[in-house]
Design an enzyme around this catalytic site. Structure first.
Site, PDB file in Angstrom:
ATOM      1  N   PHE A 348      59.987 -53.682  52.732  1.00  0.00           N
ATOM      2  CA  PHE A 348      60.541 -54.664  51.799  1.00  0.00           C
ATOM      3  C   PHE A 348      59.573 -54.797  50.625  1.00  0.00           C
ATOM      4  O   PHE A 348      58.366 -54.959  50.820  1.00  0.00           O
ATOM      5  CB  PHE A 348      60.722 -56.026  52.471  1.00  0.00           C
ATOM      6  CG  PHE A 348      61.674 -56.028  53.622  1.00  0.00           C
ATOM      7  CD1 PHE A 348      63.045 -56.036  53.406  1.00  0.00           C
ATOM      8  CD2 PHE A 348      61.214 -56.031  54.930  1.00  0.00           C
ATOM      9  CE1 PHE A 348      63.940 -56.043  54.476  1.00  0.00           C
ATOM     10  CE2 PHE A 348      62.087 -56.041  56.004  1.00  0.00           C
ATOM     11  CZ  PHE A 348      63.460 -56.040  55.780  1.00  0.00           C
ATOM     12  N   GLU A 349      60.085 -54.728  49.404  1.00  0.00           N
ATOM     13  CA  GLU A 349      59.283 -54.908  48.193  1.00  0.00           C
ATOM     14  C   GLU A 349      59.998 -55.908  47.303  1.00  0.00           C
ATOM     15  O   GLU A 349      61.219 -55.830  47.130  1.00  0.00           O
ATOM     16  CB  GLU A 349      59.128 -53.583  47.433  1.00  0.00           C
ATOM     17  CG  GLU A 349      58.317 -52.516  48.133  1.00  0.00           C
ATOM     18  CD  GLU A 349      56.841 -52.562  47.754  1.00  0.00           C
ATOM     19  OE1 GLU A 349      56.474 -53.466  46.966  1.00  0.00           O
ATOM     20  OE2 GLU A 349      56.078 -51.705  48.227  1.00  0.00           O
ATOM     21  N   GLN A 350      59.239 -56.836  46.735  1.00  0.00           N
ATOM     22  CA  GLN A 350      59.892 -57.786  45.839  1.00  0.00           C
ATOM     23  C   GLN A 350      58.997 -58.105  44.658  1.00  0.00           C
ATOM     24  O   GLN A 350      57.779 -57.863  44.679  1.00  0.00           O
ATOM     25  CB  GLN A 350      60.240 -59.062  46.579  1.00  0.00           C
ATOM     26  CG  GLN A 350      59.060 -59.947  46.903  1.00  0.00           C
ATOM     27  CD  GLN A 350      59.469 -61.387  47.162  1.00  0.00           C
ATOM     28  OE1 GLN A 350      60.346 -61.923  46.494  1.00  0.00           O
ATOM     29  NE2 GLN A 350      58.824 -62.009  48.137  1.00  0.00           N
TER      30      GLN A 350
END
Length: 874
Positions: A348-350
């Site tokens: 997950f990347e944000q």
């Protein structure tokens, strides 16, 4: 303000006679009241504001805000606060057990919470054992078998939304009551690792909190959002721990991998952050850029889970994307290592607020928003996994059987790896294999495989047909051609090449040539319990990986030591003879030595597993006599490592880590802006990692004088450009424009831009160099070729001489990994190591990273040679 106070006193229940006193009090404390009248940032939210409303929460379970004294997201949580709250939860909840799995370099605890329904707690070990047995056998489990989640957060310390979200997730799992919680915990197990990188998280929390004002500043130029060097992304030694899942150079990774293999989770999450102007990414990434050894079914299941992430964000109106930008190729990343073991690793990347609030192209981005996003996808991971539970359970059993079939159908029976006269490197590799649960056998008879002979009891055989077949295939790959040539990270991590050990893939038709035996044991160095006191001198070889560490310990103890420029044969006290190669260390007893010399030698050599020999005479049968001028004194070095803004924190950290943990050499890390003031402090060696250097004219002049007066200046990768520009190093480095000219753009379109850029990179590939083992920089090496790890496309024009260029790439240098053939041709036969004399001193340049991620053991000694053997270059 006074008028307001008077009016308040008048219209309230205050007696009128008190009004003057109110005014007087206001006058006396007006400064403090004024300060408190300014609107303050409250930030963050109570924990339940982040969480679903379809469950209720047990009031007996303490909330994070009740324990920490602030809402989640109001401040960046420190690791000590995080662990404190997790302990409070474990004390109050019968769903949670807490385990300390290890400690970081800075002695912070690594925690793992095991969370399940109270009714499962008496049976949790039997549940784990049954799951592991199923993984080992490949049997199909029943529908009521538990799913095991490994929820891990913030392996990059300055991507803190994950660890802060872990506060809320832990509370949710401890206090939540209702059908969703029952569905999750009654027949499943959640492992919660709240901080993969405690040292980096604490470093960044301090930075963000110390720069937070009463008014939040959204300007990206504000110091809060512009983190200083070194960043909190890294661990104590400034390594990227998300590249260490395979390499295991650090205690954080070692503890985590131990737990991974203990549990073999079905799903492992890996929460990250990226640029502030981004949105939210969840896997799958680019399908063509996954590791080919990862089953396609893994991507299919990841897609199924992605539908639940999308549904959750659609409901919230959040922007997100998937199936682009990120890959799953390098086995040493948190989202890929699980994939090679039958787990589903999810990246997950944000977008990152970095501080507490920052402006972005999507509007102001609050820290609390980033925390909320990580909570959202944590919960959607649970929801998606439970909805797809039968498929996930079936996948792990199918993975085992498919792996067995791959091993059976493949052409490779296994891999054979030899010791190469260096038990230090060899044993370090064996330790790594053991930590990854890779089984090996000791070769019991001399074996000829390919063009190499592997000696009995000095080589191991790694059968391909075992549970770790996919990982084994990955770590011994010599692949150079790929379906997709764009790599987010490195394209090769061949373990035998990294450790500079001879190896061969054993084809099934040759398997009978390798003989192993259950009772065969590896030959160990013969160590003396005590050394004879009547020796003329003592000596040890420089070939062992830990020889520099033994030398350093003796120098610190005041022992007078010397190094031999040439090989020699010596008569020993026991009437035998022994040959010592160039660089061997000699300790003459006729020189002033500590009274406890024998005990020092025995203790330190035994600890490092290095044989020390007692010489009977200074007259040698062949080679230099012990009193020869070619056997030179070595003094204790005083080393300065240049760091600070502009330098690569990773490469500086790698050098520091090597000196500190494998040599035992204390080094001074001095920021480049302060280098000029430090030059008068008696340093013998100064080391420059890659970086952008802009020293003042006075500092450059002083550094030139320091070298000419006898100093040793060492540079790596891009530092060579700076050295060449200042005429310290005789090197001509190709400009990027010259590299660009090799690539024809005439028939390309705008859509080919990214692919062309990727072709111009060297994305972590293994290159072969020819080395001069008579040169001081290669003392201790026995083969004339050496695998080097190349991570840049820097090319040095070939001004070869045997005296100044002791290493250059071979005519066909690419051994493993991807490099465009045009780059390979440019790099072929160019220098890998360069030296230039300057007055009484010398400048040394390494084209590649000799300490890459603490893993490339084979080239580590080049840096030690530049420190301890550099006297022969002056």
């Amino acid at each position: 303000m006074l008028a307001t106070l008077v009016r308040t006193a008048t219209i309230s229940n205050f007696p009128k006679w008190l009004a003057p006193f109110v005014v007087l009090t206001a006058l006396c404390v007006s400064d403090s009241v004024n300060a408190n009248m300014v609107a303050l940032d409250k930030g963050g939210k109570p924990v339940q504001a982040y969480l679903p409303t379809d469950v209720t929460y047990n009031p007996d379970i303490p909330t994070p805000e009740s324990v920490l004294g602030a809402n989640i997201g109001q401040w960046h949580v420190r690791h000590d606060q995080l662990t404190h709250y997790m302990r409070v939860l474990a004390d109050h909840s019968d769903r949670i057990s807490l385990e300390v799995t290890g400690r970081t370099h800075e002695n912070r605890e690594l925690l793992l919470l095991t969370i399940t329904a109270p009714s499962n707690r008496p049976n949790i070990e039997s549940m784990r054992t049954a799951h592991i047995n199923a993984m080992n056998s490949g049997i199909k489990v029943t529908a009521d078998a538990p799913l095991i989640f490994y929820m891990g957060y913030s392996i990059h310390g300055n991507e803190p939304s994950g660890s802060n979200a872990a506060l809320a997730l832990a509370y949710y799992l401890a206090a939540g009551q209702g059908a969703p919680i029952d569905a999750l915990l009654n027949n499943n197990i959640v492992l919660l690792d709240p901080s993969f990188n405690p040292d980096g998280l604490s470093r960044f929390a301090q930075w963000a909190n110390m720069h937070k004002g009463k008014q939040l500043v959204t300007d990206s130029n504000n110091r809060e959002h512009d983190e200083g060097w070194p960043s909190g992304r890294t661990n104590h030694y400034w390594f990227d721990l998300n590249r260490d899942w395979l390499l295991l150079a650090h205690p954080e990774s070692q503890a985590r991998i131990k737990q991974f293999h203990r549990w073999r989770p079905h799903i492992l999450t890996d929460f990250h952050e990226m640029g502030t102007d981004s949105t939210y990414f969840f896997q799958p990434g680019v399908r063509s850029r996954k590791n080919p050894i990862t089953p396609d079914e893994n991507v299919t299941l990841t897609e199924a889970l992605a539908a639940y992430h999308a549904k959750a964000f659609d409901k919230q109106g959040k922007l997100y994307f998937s199936e682009e930008a990120f890959d799953d190729f390098y086995a040493g990343k948190g989202s890929t290592y699980p994939d090679l073991h039958g787990s589903i690793g999810i990246l997950f990347e944000q977008a990152s607020s970095r501080g507490h609030l920052q402006e972005s192209i999507n509007g102001p981005l609050a820290f609390s928003t980033t925390i909320s996003n990580q909570i959202t996808t944590s919960l959607s991971t649970f929801e998606g996994a439970l909805a797809n539970k039968p498929a996930i359970l079936d996948y792990q059993s199918a993975f085992v059987k498919d792996t067995q079939a791959l091993a059976q159908d493949g052409d490779i029976s296994g891999y054979i790896v030899g010791e190469s006269n260096d038990s230090g490197r060899f044993n370090a590799m064996l330790s790594l294999l053991n930590q990854h649960n890779i089984k090996f056998e000791v070769v019991s008879k001399d074996s000829e495989i390919g063009k190499q002979t592997f000696s009995a009891n000095r080589a191991i055989y790694i059968p391909a047909a075992q549970a770790q077949y996919r990982l084994i295939t990955s770590i011994f790959s010599t692949q150079t051609s790929f379906e997709n040539n764009t790599f987010y990270d490195v394209s090769s991590w061949n373990m035998a090449m990294a450790f500079n050990l001879p190896f061969e893939a054993v084809e099934k038709r040759d398997a009978r040539s390798v003989k192993t035996a259950a009772n065969a044991q590896l030959a160990m160095p013969v160590l003396s319990d005590s050394l004879p006191a009547n020796a003329y001198a003592y000596a040890f070889s420089w070939e062992d990986y830990y020889a520099p560490a033994l030398l350093q310990s003796l120098l610190e103890a005041g022992v007078s030591v010397r190094s031999s420029e040439n090989a020699f044969e010596a008569k020993l006290v026991n009437n035998q003879r022994h040959t010592f190669t160039s660089g061997s260390i000699v300790i003459p007893t006729g020189l002033a030595q500590p009274d406890n010399l024998l005990s020092l030698l025995t203790e330190h050599a035994s600890a490092l597993n290095i044989p020390v020999y007692a010489l009977a005479s200074g007259l040698t049968p062949t080679g230099s006599d012990i009193g020869s001028r070619s056997i030179q004194p070595i003094s204790a070095p005083k080393v300065l490592l240049v760091g600070g803004e502009g330098t690569s924190q990773y490469e500086v950290g790698e050098m520091w880590h090597y000196f500190d943990t494998r040599v035992g050499l204390p080094v001074s890390i001095v920021e480049q802006q302060k280098l000029g003031n430090a030059l008068q402090s008696g340093y013998t060696h100064i080391v420059f990692a890659s970086g952008r250097y802009s020293l003042s004219n006075d500092t450059r002049d002083a550094l030139s004088t320091w070298v000419e007066n006898g100093g040793v200046l060492i540079g790596q990768k891009s530092a060579l450009r700076y050295f060449a520009a200042n005429e310290w190093l005789n090197a001509d480095i190709l400009k990027q424009e010259e590299i660009d000219s090799e690539f024809d753009e005439d028939k390309l379109t705008f859509g080919d831009k990214s692919a062309l850029y990727a072709r111009k990179l060297v994305a972590g590939a293994v290159y072969e160099a020819e080395i001069d083992i008579t040169h001081p920089l290669f003392y201790g090496y026995t083969d004339t070729t050496l695998p080097m790890f190349k991570t840049s496309n820097m090319v040095v024009n070939n001004y070869y001489t045997p005296f100044t260029t002791p290493a250059r790439y071979t005519s066909a240098p690419l051994l493993a990994g991807f490099s465009d053939e045009k780059l390979v041709k440019l790099i072929a036969e160019t220098p890998a190591v360069i030296t230039t004399k300057q007055g009484k001193g010398v400048v040394i340049g390494f084209t590649d990273n000799t300490q890459f991620r603490g893993y490339w053991y084979g080239t580590n000694k080049m840096l030690s040679n530049a420190i301890y053997q550099s006297g022969f270059l002056k």
